[in-house]
Every structure is written in structure tokens, then in C-alpha cells.
Scaffold this active site. Structure first.
Site, PDB file in Angstrom:
ATOM      1  N   THR A 246      18.232 -25.395  13.816  1.00 33.65           N
ATOM      2  CA  THR A 246      17.304 -25.162  12.730  1.00 33.65           C
ATOM      3  C   THR A 246      18.117 -25.079  11.446  1.00 33.65           C
ATOM      4  O   THR A 246      19.323 -25.335  11.437  1.00 33.65           O
ATOM      5  CB  THR A 246      16.445 -23.909  12.993  1.00 33.65           C
ATOM      6  OG1 THR A 246      15.450 -23.802  11.983  1.00 33.65           O
ATOM      7  CG2 THR A 246      17.283 -22.644  13.044  1.00 33.65           C
TER       8      THR A 246
ATOM      9  N   LYS B 215      20.765 -28.861  10.439  1.00 31.28           N
ATOM     10  CA  LYS B 215      20.265 -30.145  10.928  1.00 31.28           C
ATOM     11  C   LYS B 215      21.067 -31.339  10.416  1.00 31.28           C
ATOM     12  O   LYS B 215      21.134 -32.369  11.087  1.00 31.28           O
ATOM     13  CB  LYS B 215      18.786 -30.307  10.578  1.00 31.28           C
ATOM     14  CG  LYS B 215      17.879 -29.325  11.301  1.00 31.28           C
ATOM     15  CD  LYS B 215      16.422 -29.570  10.994  1.00 31.28           C
ATOM     16  CE  LYS B 215      15.528 -28.583  11.725  1.00 31.28           C
ATOM     17  NZ  LYS B 215      14.089 -28.834  11.506  1.00 31.28           N
TER      18      LYS B 215
ATOM     19  N   TYR C 206       4.196 -21.157  11.067  1.00 33.24           N
ATOM     20  CA  TYR C 206       3.577 -20.514  12.224  1.00 33.24           C
ATOM     21  C   TYR C 206       3.646 -18.994  12.150  1.00 33.24           C
ATOM     22  O   TYR C 206       2.982 -18.302  12.934  1.00 33.24           O
ATOM     23  CB  TYR C 206       4.195 -21.012  13.537  1.00 33.24           C
ATOM     24  CG  TYR C 206       5.649 -20.681  13.764  1.00 33.24           C
ATOM     25  CD1 TYR C 206       6.033 -19.448  14.273  1.00 33.24           C
ATOM     26  CD2 TYR C 206       6.642 -21.625  13.506  1.00 33.24           C
ATOM     27  CE1 TYR C 206       7.371 -19.151  14.496  1.00 33.24           C
ATOM     28  CE2 TYR C 206       7.966 -21.343  13.727  1.00 33.24           C
ATOM     29  CZ  TYR C 206       8.339 -20.101  14.226  1.00 33.24           C
ATOM     30  OH  TYR C 206       9.664 -19.822  14.441  1.00 33.24           O
TER      31      TYR C 206
END
Length: 276
Positions: A64, A68, A217
Site C-alpha cells: 500500500t 507501490k 471504506y
């Protein structure tokens, strides 16, 4: 007895990551009793030493932010998908030490949209132009047949999005963030912004909106997603993306078909527990 196999998610910050919940749920369902999945706080400076220290028990890594792109020079090979956006979120490690990078965010986005009934659209809008926006553009290259309008805050971000559009073969048009309420009229709106950034747009949700894909989320639902749902329209959330990209990671690392429903249920339960 089966050999011990290890995997983990790396990033900074990492304490919030739901990846261990999802992967461990998959291992349990698949009977992979000797597999483990952990999280490690690793920044760009510490990444090379961490990767060099991995032994033959390691099957894979999830990456993450901010790793990346930083992981790419440390790999033996990367997939065309990962190369298209210069971002790797998955590394598969073989027992002979070979490291192969992939990007499961892009197919994960497409799968999440298709699961909610979004096959193709004739135009789309992206809110934001950060790291996730390039993956969203890549996903839209397989979903959107027409132009994609990116709503951005700076000229530098506008240039980046134009560049990604050219590279990915997407007709990217740029609009100022001040006009972001106009994005909400697109048949597909992808919000790639940090928590709270789209809250002020909630009052501008049209009476009959298209589909919203909000990549957050936690916290969930966002103010915008709540208003969108109240209008009776389709919403794809960050957990949908997280689960679908994790399904692909599990399958690449284990060679087994991942239990999507079990992984989603585990993620939902973890988010509910956080909200208490």
C-alpha cells in the site's frame, strides 16, 4: 506436514489495513493452516532491506502507500497491468527467490463494478487526481467508451491526468475542482479523494444519479455515498474494491480459488467492530 508459508501487507501507515483480516479469512476457509499473513510498518527508506531479508518461506507481499512505485526497482519482473500505471500492489515470491509484481487494483475495480451491474458507460467522471486516480483511469479504459472528466485542484495534477490519459488511451478532459458538483451528473462517478473531501458535494447529488464508486471504506458510508444511496442509485464502495483485489492476490499467492463471500463477510464484520 505442509511447509510454512508467509505473506504480509507493507506500508506506512499500516495499522488501519484490513488486508490481514481478508487474507486470513481466505486461508482459514481454504484449510491453509500453515499460512500466515501479517502487517508491517515499512516506509520507502526501509523497503529494500525488508525485501532483501525475505527467505524461501515467503509467498507474497501486498503493497500500500507509499510503496507501490518504490517496490518496482526491487523486482525481477512486473506485469503489463502494473507497468501501465507504474504501480505494484502485489508481489509473488517463488521459492527460488524470484519476485514478480502485479497490480490487482485495476482488475479489482472492474470486477467490483461488474458485480454491481456496471458493464460499460459512455462517459465518466473522476474526483481527484492522486495515486488512486491513475488506477481508476486504467480501469475506466475497459469500462468507459467515451470521455472521462477529471476534477482536479491544481495545474500540476491536471497535467498528470492528461499524461495518464495519453498513456492509457483514455480521452481525459480536465475540469476545476470548483465545478466538481457537475461531476455528479455523469453515468459513473469515481471518487478517489481522502476522507471528507467530497462531503460538501452531497447536497448537489441529482434526483436520478448514475453509479458512484467511492474508493474509501473507513469511515463508511461517506456523506456522499449516503446521499447517493438515499437517491436510490447504485453505490460501489472501497470494501468492494479491497475484497476483489485481495481475492486476486490470494489466488496468485496460493494458486487456489479465493472465497470471495467469506472474505467480504470478514471485512464487513471488522468494519462493524471498528465503528462500535
Amino acid at each position: 506436514m505442509s511447509a510454512v508459508r508467509r505473506a504480509a501487507v507493507l506500508g506506512s501507515p499500516i495499522a488501519h489495513s484490513l488486508s490481514p483480516v481478508l487474507h486470513r479469512a481466505a486461508y482459514s476457509e481454504l484449510g491453509l493452516d500453515t499460512w500466515s499473513y501479517d502487517r508491517f510498518e515499512v516506509d520507502e527508506a526501509a523497503l529494500p532491506a525488508f525485501v532483501e531479508g525475505l527467505d524461501a518461506s515467503w509467498a507474497g507481499l501486498s503493497l500500500t502507500m507509499p510503496l507501490k512505485r518504490a517496490i518496482i526497482p526491487l523486482l525481477d519482473d512486473i506485469s503489463g497491468t502494473a507497468a501501465s500505471v507504474e504501480a505494484v500492489n502485489t508481489v509473488v515470491l517463488t521459492e527460488d527467490g524470484r519476485r514478480t509484481g502485479d497490480n490487482t487494483d485495476i482488475p479489482g475495480m472492474i470486477a467490483a463494478l461488474r458485480e454491481r451491474g456496471v458493464g460499460t458507460v459512455d462517459s465518466a467522471a473522476i474526483l481527484g487526481a492522486g495515486a488512486t486516480a491513475s488506477s481508476a483511469l486504467a480501469a475506466l479504459s475497459g469500462v468507459c467508451s467515451g470521455p472521462v472528466t477529471a476534477y482536479v485542484r491544481s495545474a500540476a495534477r491536471a497535467d498528470e491526468m492528461r499524461g495518464w490519459g495519453e498513456r492509457l488511451g483514455v480521452d481525459v478532459r480536465i475540469a476545476d475542482w470548483a465545478a466538481a458538483d457537475q461531476a455528479l451528473h455523469a453515468p459513473l462517478v469515481v471518487a478517489t479523494t481522502p476522507a471528507g473531501a467530497t462531503d460538501a458535494l452531497a447536497d448537489a447529488v441529482p434526483d436520478a444519479p448514475g453509479t458512484l464508486f467511492d474508493v474509501l471504506y473507513d469511515p463508511w458510508p461517506t456523506v456522499l455515498a449516503s446521499r447517493w444511496s438515499a437517491a436510490g442509485a447504485g453505490v460501489v464502495g472501497g470494501l468492494d474494491l479491497l475484497v476483489h483485489q485481495a481475492v486476486l492476490q490470494v489466488e496468485q499467492m496460493t494458486g487456489r480459488q479465493a472465497p470471495l463471500a467469506v472474505m467480504r463477510s470478514a471485512g464487513e464484520q471488522a468494519l462493524t467492530a471498528r465503528a462500535r
